[in-house]
Design a protein around this motif. Structure first.
Motif, PDB file in Angstrom:
ATOM      1  N   ILE A 181       0.828  -1.205   0.000  1.00 20.68           N
ATOM      2  CA  ILE A 181       0.000   0.000   0.000  1.00 20.68           C
ATOM      3  C   ILE A 181       0.865   1.258   0.000  1.00 20.68           C
ATOM      4  CG2 ILE A 181      -1.688   1.325   1.341  1.00 20.68           C
ATOM      5  CD1 ILE A 181      -2.886  -1.366   2.245  1.00 20.68           C
ATOM      6  N   ASP A 182       1.889   1.279   0.845  1.00 22.56           N
ATOM      7  CA  ASP A 182       2.751   2.467   0.947  1.00 22.56           C
ATOM      8  C   ASP A 182       3.488   2.757  -0.357  1.00 22.56           C
ATOM      9  OD1 ASP A 182       1.964   2.707   3.554  1.00 22.56           O
ATOM     10  OD2 ASP A 182       3.793   1.821   4.404  1.00 22.56           O
ATOM     11  N   ASN A 183       3.793   1.704  -1.123  1.00 25.53           N
ATOM     12  CA  ASN A 183       4.525   1.892  -2.375  1.00 25.53           C
ATOM     13  C   ASN A 183       3.618   2.018  -3.594  1.00 25.53           C
ATOM     14  OD1 ASN A 183       7.683   1.539  -1.987  1.00 25.53           O
ATOM     15  ND2 ASN A 183       6.677   0.176  -0.531  1.00 25.53           N
ATOM     16  N   GLY A 184       2.309   2.118  -3.351  1.00 27.25           N
ATOM     17  CA  GLY A 184       1.375   2.380  -4.436  1.00 27.25           C
ATOM     18  C   GLY A 184       1.030   1.180  -5.292  1.00 27.25           C
ATOM     19  N   TRP A 185       1.391  -0.016  -4.828  1.00 28.36           N
ATOM     20  CA  TRP A 185       1.023  -1.209  -5.580  1.00 28.36           C
ATOM     21  C   TRP A 185      -0.481  -1.475  -5.471  1.00 28.36           C
ATOM     22  CZ3 TRP A 185       4.952  -5.810  -4.922  1.00 28.36           C
ATOM     23  CH2 TRP A 185       6.251  -5.343  -5.153  1.00 28.36           C
ATOM     24  N   ALA A 186      -1.049  -1.145  -4.341  1.00 28.55           N
ATOM     25  CA  ALA A 186      -2.447  -1.476  -4.079  1.00 28.55           C
ATOM     26  C   ALA A 186      -3.062  -0.435  -3.153  1.00 28.55           C
ATOM     27  CB  ALA A 186      -2.546  -2.873  -3.460  1.00 28.55           C
ATOM     28  N   ARG A 187      -4.371  -0.471  -3.040  1.00 29.92           N
ATOM     29  CA  ARG A 187      -5.092   0.416  -2.131  1.00 29.92           C
ATOM     30  C   ARG A 187      -6.258  -0.340  -1.522  1.00 29.92           C
ATOM     31  NH1 ARG A 187      -9.974   2.409  -4.015  1.00 29.92           N
ATOM     32  NH2 ARG A 187     -10.487   1.751  -6.149  1.00 29.92           N
ATOM     33  N   ARG A 188      -6.701   0.128  -0.373  1.00 34.09           N
ATOM     34  CA  ARG A 188      -7.889  -0.434   0.251  1.00 34.09           C
ATOM     35  C   ARG A 188      -9.118   0.219  -0.348  1.00 34.09           C
ATOM     36  NH1 ARG A 188      -7.890  -1.461   6.603  1.00 34.09           N
ATOM     37  NH2 ARG A 188      -9.946  -2.064   5.873  1.00 34.09           N
ATOM     38  N   VAL A 189     -10.095  -0.568  -0.734  1.00 39.45           N
ATOM     39  CA  VAL A 189     -11.349  -0.041  -1.255  1.00 39.45           C
ATOM     40  C   VAL A 189     -12.212   0.383  -0.071  1.00 39.45           C
ATOM     41  CG1 VAL A 189     -13.438  -0.580  -2.560  1.00 39.45           C
ATOM     42  CG2 VAL A 189     -11.226  -1.488  -3.309  1.00 39.45           C
ATOM     43  N   ALA A 190     -12.742   1.590  -0.140  1.00 37.00           N
ATOM     44  CA  ALA A 190     -13.541   2.133   0.960  1.00 37.00           C
ATOM     45  C   ALA A 190     -14.740   1.249   1.264  1.00 37.00           C
ATOM     46  CB  ALA A 190     -14.006   3.548   0.617  1.00 37.00           C
ATOM     47  N   ASP A 191     -15.027   1.087   2.567  1.00 35.05           N
ATOM     48  CA  ASP A 191     -16.177   0.313   3.044  1.00 35.05           C
ATOM     49  C   ASP A 191     -16.164  -1.116   2.517  1.00 35.05           C
ATOM     50  OD1 ASP A 191     -17.207   2.593   4.378  1.00 35.05           O
ATOM     51  OD2 ASP A 191     -18.097   3.287   2.490  1.00 35.05           O
ATOM     52  N   SER A 192     -14.988  -1.687   2.401  1.00 36.81           N
ATOM     53  CA  SER A 192     -14.863  -3.041   1.894  1.00 36.81           C
ATOM     54  C   SER A 192     -13.563  -3.643   2.402  1.00 36.81           C
ATOM     55  CB  SER A 192     -14.871  -3.045   0.361  1.00 36.81           C
ATOM     56  OG  SER A 192     -14.560  -4.322  -0.150  1.00 36.81           O
ATOM     57  N   ARG A 193     -13.462  -4.966   2.361  1.00 37.01           N
ATOM     58  CA  ARG A 193     -12.217  -5.651   2.694  1.00 37.01           C
ATOM     59  C   ARG A 193     -11.337  -5.842   1.460  1.00 37.01           C
ATOM     60  NH1 ARG A 193     -13.537 -11.116   5.622  1.00 37.01           N
ATOM     61  NH2 ARG A 193     -11.252 -11.140   5.772  1.00 37.01           N
ATOM     62  N   ILE A 194     -11.795  -5.377   0.308  1.00 35.80           N
ATOM     63  CA  ILE A 194     -11.067  -5.587  -0.946  1.00 35.80           C
ATOM     64  C   ILE A 194      -9.765  -4.795  -0.962  1.00 35.80           C
ATOM     65  CG2 ILE A 194     -11.121  -5.207  -3.448  1.00 35.80           C
ATOM     66  CD1 ILE A 194     -14.150  -5.663  -3.304  1.00 35.80           C
ATOM     67  N   ILE A 195      -8.679  -5.442  -1.385  1.00 34.68           N
ATOM     68  CA  ILE A 195      -7.407  -4.780  -1.683  1.00 34.68           C
ATOM     69  C   ILE A 195      -7.285  -4.739  -3.206  1.00 34.68           C
ATOM     70  CG2 ILE A 195      -4.909  -4.888  -1.487  1.00 34.68           C
ATOM     71  CD1 ILE A 195      -6.241  -4.246   1.143  1.00 34.68           C
ATOM     72  N   ASP A 196      -7.271  -3.543  -3.763  1.00 34.91           N
ATOM     73  CA  ASP A 196      -7.271  -3.364  -5.213  1.00 34.91           C
ATOM     74  C   ASP A 196      -5.859  -3.039  -5.702  1.00 34.91           C
ATOM     75  OD1 ASP A 196      -8.156  -2.994  -7.827  1.00 34.91           O
ATOM     76  OD2 ASP A 196      -8.561  -0.858  -7.503  1.00 34.91           O
ATOM     77  N   PHE A 197      -5.253  -3.961  -6.435  1.00 31.10           N
ATOM     78  CA  PHE A 197      -3.920  -3.750  -6.997  1.00 31.10           C
ATOM     79  C   PHE A 197      -4.022  -2.980  -8.310  1.00 31.10           C
ATOM     80  CE2 PHE A 197      -2.752  -6.851  -3.917  1.00 31.10           C
ATOM     81  CZ  PHE A 197      -1.375  -6.761  -3.738  1.00 31.10           C
ATOM     82  N   THR A 198      -3.127  -2.023  -8.506  1.00 30.21           N
ATOM     83  CA  THR A 198      -3.058  -1.333  -9.782  1.00 30.21           C
ATOM     84  C   THR A 198      -2.463  -2.294 -10.817  1.00 30.21           C
ATOM     85  OG1 THR A 198      -0.794  -0.520  -9.452  1.00 30.21           O
ATOM     86  CG2 THR A 198      -2.589   0.826  -8.559  1.00 30.21           C
ATOM     87  N   PRO A 199      -2.634  -2.026 -12.108  1.00 29.37           N
ATOM     88  CA  PRO A 199      -2.014  -2.906 -13.117  1.00 29.37           C
ATOM     89  C   PRO A 199      -0.501  -3.038 -12.924  1.00 29.37           C
ATOM     90  CG  PRO A 199      -3.650  -1.503 -14.154  1.00 29.37           C
ATOM     91  CD  PRO A 199      -3.515  -1.019 -12.741  1.00 29.37           C
ATOM     92  N   GLU A 200       0.179  -1.919 -12.631  1.00 32.75           N
ATOM     93  CA  GLU A 200       1.615  -1.970 -12.410  1.00 32.75           C
ATOM     94  C   GLU A 200       1.930  -2.689 -11.098  1.00 32.75           C
ATOM     95  OE1 GLU A 200       5.760  -1.423 -12.776  1.00 32.75           O
ATOM     96  OE2 GLU A 200       4.087  -1.501 -14.193  1.00 32.75           O
ATOM     97  N   GLY A 201       1.096  -2.454 -10.070  1.00 32.68           N
ATOM     98  CA  GLY A 201       1.303  -3.131  -8.798  1.00 32.68           C
ATOM     99  C   GLY A 201       1.127  -4.632  -8.925  1.00 32.68           C
ATOM    100  N   GLU A 202       0.145  -5.043  -9.710  1.00 32.99           N
ATOM    101  CA  GLU A 202      -0.071  -6.475  -9.924  1.00 32.99           C
ATOM    102  C   GLU A 202       1.093  -7.084 -10.690  1.00 32.99           C
ATOM    103  OE1 GLU A 202      -3.415  -9.465 -11.901  1.00 32.99           O
ATOM    104  OE2 GLU A 202      -4.006  -7.506 -11.115  1.00 32.99           O
TER     105      GLU A 202
END
Length: 227
Positions: free
Chosen positions: A196-217
């Motif tokens: 998360i700190d390095n911008g690979w992924a973010r937490r989706v608001a009001d959810s347990r989902i961790i969303d990876f960016t294309p570059e992060g993935e």
């Protein structure tokens, strides 16, 4: 009454649908107010307060006051691991409360489990570490190897700061959707923070989902290869 641990009391606390919904909402690792938990449980605020009191008395929740608000969170990592294990057991027996919806694939791909990465990505990360010899497994016990120490440090994580007498460095946590283990413990928490700190992924608001960016993935797949 027979002697030993009182699993009946624990089962009663978790078994109530409203309390189960509250506990599930707190699996995201964030502290929530009584009002937010009442909404998650679909009950009135007075009813929610009664449920929260019972969960706190049972050792499943902790609370802290900040200003006029009271915030509730799971009591500790052991509580989160117990709930994740129960979710896996329920799923394996076909005890599902709803049909899969649009969010279901995203939850199964990558989500937060209290404070570490779960889902397909979480299982892949542990599998990769085991294959590379970063982590050694003896039954359910996981240990960071000497080579693993260097490997994790190379990612920019201060391994020495993660050692604590109150929490294991590496811990196996049964994943409810994959029904295999992912990595918990202080190392699991640090790795999710790193993504998360390095911008690979973010937490989706009001959810347990961790969303990876294309570059992060892309980076995640490169760092954690599996056969």
């Amino acid at each position: 009454m027979k002697e030993g641990p009182d699993i009946a009391r624990l089962g009663t606390l978790i078994g109530d649908p409203a309390r189960a919904n509250m506990l599930t909402a707190l699996m995201g690792g964030q502290a929530l107010t009584a009002s937010e938990l009442a909404q998650a449980a679909g009950v009135s605020l007075p009813t929610a307060s009664s449920h929260l009191s019972k969960l706190e008395d049972g050792g499943l929740l902790s609370q802290r006051k900040q200003g006029r608000h009271r915030y509730f969170a799971l009591a500790d990592t052991a509580t989160g691991a117990m709930l994740e294990s129960l979710m896996g057991f329920a799923a394996s027996r076909g005890h599902l409360r709803h049909k899969p919806g649009p969010k279901d694939p995203a939850l199964r791909k990558a989500r937060i489990c209290y404070d570490h990465l779960a889902g397909d990505f979480g299982v892949r990360m542990l599998d990769s570490f085991l294959c590379e010899g970063v982590i050694a497994a003896e039954g359910e016990k996981l240990t960071l190897t000497k080579a693993g120490h260097a490997r994790v440090s190379a990612l920019g994580i201060d391994v020495e700061s993660l050692h604590s007498p109150r929490r294991p460095l590496c811990k196996s946590c049964l994943d409810w959707s994959e029904r295999r283990s992912h990595l918990a413990g202080s190392l699991g928490r640090a790795l999710l923070g790193h993504f998360i700190d390095n911008g690979w992924a973010r937490r989706v608001a009001d959810s347990r989902i961790i969303d990876f960016t294309p570059e992060g993935e892309r980076r995640f797949m490169a760092v954690f290869p599996v056969d």
